[in-house]
Scaffold this motif. Sequence first.
Motif, PDB file in Angstrom:
ATOM      1  N   ILE A 188       0.868  -1.183   0.000  1.00  0.00           N
ATOM      2  CA  ILE A 188       0.000   0.000   0.000  1.00  0.00           C
ATOM      3  C   ILE A 188       0.909   1.238   0.000  1.00  0.00           C
ATOM      4  N   LEU A 189       0.850   1.995  -1.095  1.00  0.00           N
ATOM      5  CA  LEU A 189       1.779   3.093  -1.316  1.00  0.00           C
ATOM      6  C   LEU A 189       1.088   4.443  -1.179  1.00  0.00           C
ATOM      7  N   LYS A 190       1.740   5.351  -0.506  1.00  0.00           N
ATOM      8  CA  LYS A 190       1.307   6.751  -0.455  1.00  0.00           C
ATOM      9  C   LYS A 190       2.358   7.559  -1.205  1.00  0.00           C
ATOM     10  N   VAL A 211       5.382   3.077   2.324  1.00  0.00           N
ATOM     11  CA  VAL A 211       4.798   1.774   1.992  1.00  0.00           C
ATOM     12  C   VAL A 211       4.440   1.003   3.268  1.00  0.00           C
ATOM     13  N   ALA A 212       3.306   0.324   3.186  1.00  0.00           N
ATOM     14  CA  ALA A 212       2.908  -0.661   4.200  1.00  0.00           C
ATOM     15  C   ALA A 212       2.547  -1.926   3.433  1.00  0.00           C
ATOM     16  N   ASN A 213       2.744  -3.068   4.036  1.00  0.00           N
ATOM     17  CA  ASN A 213       2.471  -4.305   3.292  1.00  0.00           C
ATOM     18  C   ASN A 213       1.820  -5.360   4.180  1.00  0.00           C
ATOM     19  N   LYS A 214       1.097  -6.234   3.536  1.00  0.00           N
ATOM     20  CA  LYS A 214       0.500  -7.369   4.228  1.00  0.00           C
ATOM     21  C   LYS A 214       0.536  -8.583   3.310  1.00  0.00           C
ATOM     22  N   GLU A 215       0.456  -9.747   3.923  1.00  0.00           N
ATOM     23  CA  GLU A 215       0.532 -11.011   3.184  1.00  0.00           C
ATOM     24  C   GLU A 215      -0.664 -11.875   3.583  1.00  0.00           C
ATOM     25  N   TYR A 216      -1.333 -12.447   2.593  1.00  0.00           N
ATOM     26  CA  TYR A 216      -2.529 -13.233   2.874  1.00  0.00           C
ATOM     27  C   TYR A 216      -2.753 -14.229   1.732  1.00  0.00           C
ATOM     28  N   VAL A 217      -3.582 -15.208   1.987  1.00  0.00           N
ATOM     29  CA  VAL A 217      -3.955 -16.200   0.970  1.00  0.00           C
ATOM     30  C   VAL A 217      -5.340 -15.843   0.451  1.00  0.00           C
ATOM     31  N   ALA A 218      -5.434 -15.630  -0.875  1.00  0.00           N
ATOM     32  CA  ALA A 218      -6.693 -15.213  -1.500  1.00  0.00           C
ATOM     33  C   ALA A 218      -7.263 -16.360  -2.337  1.00  0.00           C
ATOM     34  N   TYR A 219      -8.586 -16.565  -2.216  1.00  0.00           N
ATOM     35  CA  TYR A 219      -9.266 -17.622  -2.972  1.00  0.00           C
ATOM     36  C   TYR A 219     -10.202 -16.989  -4.004  1.00  0.00           C
ATOM     37  N   ARG A 232      -0.985  -1.054  -4.467  1.00  0.00           N
ATOM     38  CA  ARG A 232      -2.145  -0.159  -4.407  1.00  0.00           C
ATOM     39  C   ARG A 232      -1.641   1.234  -4.006  1.00  0.00           C
ATOM     40  N   TYR A 233      -1.969   2.225  -4.803  1.00  0.00           N
ATOM     41  CA  TYR A 233      -1.388   3.546  -4.587  1.00  0.00           C
ATOM     42  C   TYR A 233      -2.457   4.636  -4.475  1.00  0.00           C
ATOM     43  N   ASP A 234      -2.067   5.682  -3.782  1.00  0.00           N
ATOM     44  CA  ASP A 234      -2.866   6.898  -3.665  1.00  0.00           C
ATOM     45  C   ASP A 234      -1.889   8.061  -3.601  1.00  0.00           C
ATOM     46  N   LEU A 235      -2.316   9.240  -4.074  1.00  0.00           N
ATOM     47  CA  LEU A 235      -1.421  10.393  -4.120  1.00  0.00           C
ATOM     48  C   LEU A 235      -1.676  11.340  -2.962  1.00  0.00           C
ATOM     49  N   SER A 236      -0.599  11.836  -2.412  1.00  0.00           N
ATOM     50  CA  SER A 236      -0.697  12.846  -1.361  1.00  0.00           C
ATOM     51  C   SER A 236      -0.904  14.222  -1.998  1.00  0.00           C
ATOM     52  N   PRO A 237      -1.729  15.088  -1.380  1.00  0.00           N
ATOM     53  CA  PRO A 237      -1.905  16.455  -1.911  1.00  0.00           C
ATOM     54  C   PRO A 237      -0.716  17.358  -1.595  1.00  0.00           C
ATOM     55  N   ILE A 238       0.167  16.908  -0.702  1.00  0.00           N
ATOM     56  CA  ILE A 238       1.319  17.709  -0.291  1.00  0.00           C
ATOM     57  C   ILE A 238       2.486  17.460  -1.243  1.00  0.00           C
ATOM     58  N   THR A 239       3.113  18.535  -1.717  1.00  0.00           N
ATOM     59  CA  THR A 239       4.280  18.447  -2.578  1.00  0.00           C
ATOM     60  C   THR A 239       5.521  18.878  -1.800  1.00  0.00           C
ATOM     61  N   VAL A 240       6.596  18.126  -1.957  1.00  0.00           N
ATOM     62  CA  VAL A 240       7.882  18.479  -1.349  1.00  0.00           C
ATOM     63  C   VAL A 240       8.766  19.097  -2.431  1.00  0.00           C
ATOM     64  N   LYS A 241       9.316  20.271  -2.139  1.00  0.00           N
ATOM     65  CA  LYS A 241      10.182  20.941  -3.107  1.00  0.00           C
ATOM     66  C   LYS A 241      11.566  21.156  -2.509  1.00  0.00           C
ATOM     67  N   TYR A 242      12.595  20.703  -3.251  1.00  0.00           N
ATOM     68  CA  TYR A 242      13.984  20.940  -2.875  1.00  0.00           C
ATOM     69  C   TYR A 242      14.555  22.001  -3.816  1.00  0.00           C
ATOM     70  N   THR A 243      15.218  23.003  -3.243  1.00  0.00           N
ATOM     71  CA  THR A 243      15.773  24.094  -4.043  1.00  0.00           C
ATOM     72  C   THR A 243      17.242  24.293  -3.688  1.00  0.00           C
TER      73      THR A 243
END
Length: 290
Positions: A188-190, A211-219, A232-243
């Motif tokens: 799970i990605l931010k 990132v966070a992760n989990k492991e499971y058996v899916a049927y 699985r990803y989602d975007l943060s509204p916060i932007t980091v700027k390096y100058t």
Amino acid sequence: MPFDFRRFDIYRKVPKDLTQPTYTGAIISICCCLFILFLFLSELTGFITTEVVNELYVDDPDKDSGGKIDVSLNISLPNLHCELVGLDIQDEMGRHEVGHIDNSMKIPLNNGVGCRFEGQFSINKVPGNFHVSTHSATAQPQNPDMTHIIHKLSFGDTLQVQNVHGAFNALGGADRLTSNPLASHDYILKIVPTVYEDKSGKQRYSYQYTVANKEYVAYSHTGRIIPAIWFRYDLSPITVKYTERRQPLYRFITTICAIIGGTFTVAGILDSCIFTASEAWKKIQLGKIH
């Protein structure tokens, strides 16, 4: 009477025969020069060195990207044949692509037993997922082994800057070879937009992620185990700027003047106090003798 311009001289000169050198004054002068040299070199190092400052703000920094993010994925599955490995992409804009093959490559491992998947693709700037699975295979294997090693997962441009240490490849080196072969893996990605601006004003756009992760058996609905590796990803509204910034020349000159003037002033006061105290002590000693 002719005008004498020299009357404006605030740095009046004292004849040498009216000055008196002392051992204390010599020691203070040497220490003063060494101290000034040390501070000058420290300031010069700071002036030459490029400083990287960061800031946070709410905005989409790369508006010219067309709402897309470039992704680079490199993953090895040592116990799954290449003809079974596929990449699927889907998101909340309705995209659902099974078996993505553009700009991707499969390299057999372990005499064809395993596979290394390398791919570059783009995703929309909306929540979604992409996953490595056997969903695109012609025939589903009986017991697919999804143990894996992630060599690289990055978003946007690659930043190779010494002064910036971010999570641009947070999953690089993730080893799941000892996991349950039939287990699915959820990462799970931010994603955090990141901008790097150099001294010339050129900007590069990249993305860090947590990132966070989990492991499971899916049927499946038929009762079969169909494992996959999900990102699985989602975007943060916060932007980091390096100058990148360098200290202005006027500030460097001002600091050097302050160092020289301040050091000489303090040293002069210290020398004057020591000399006055020494002369007073001599007079006291002479008074005791007489």
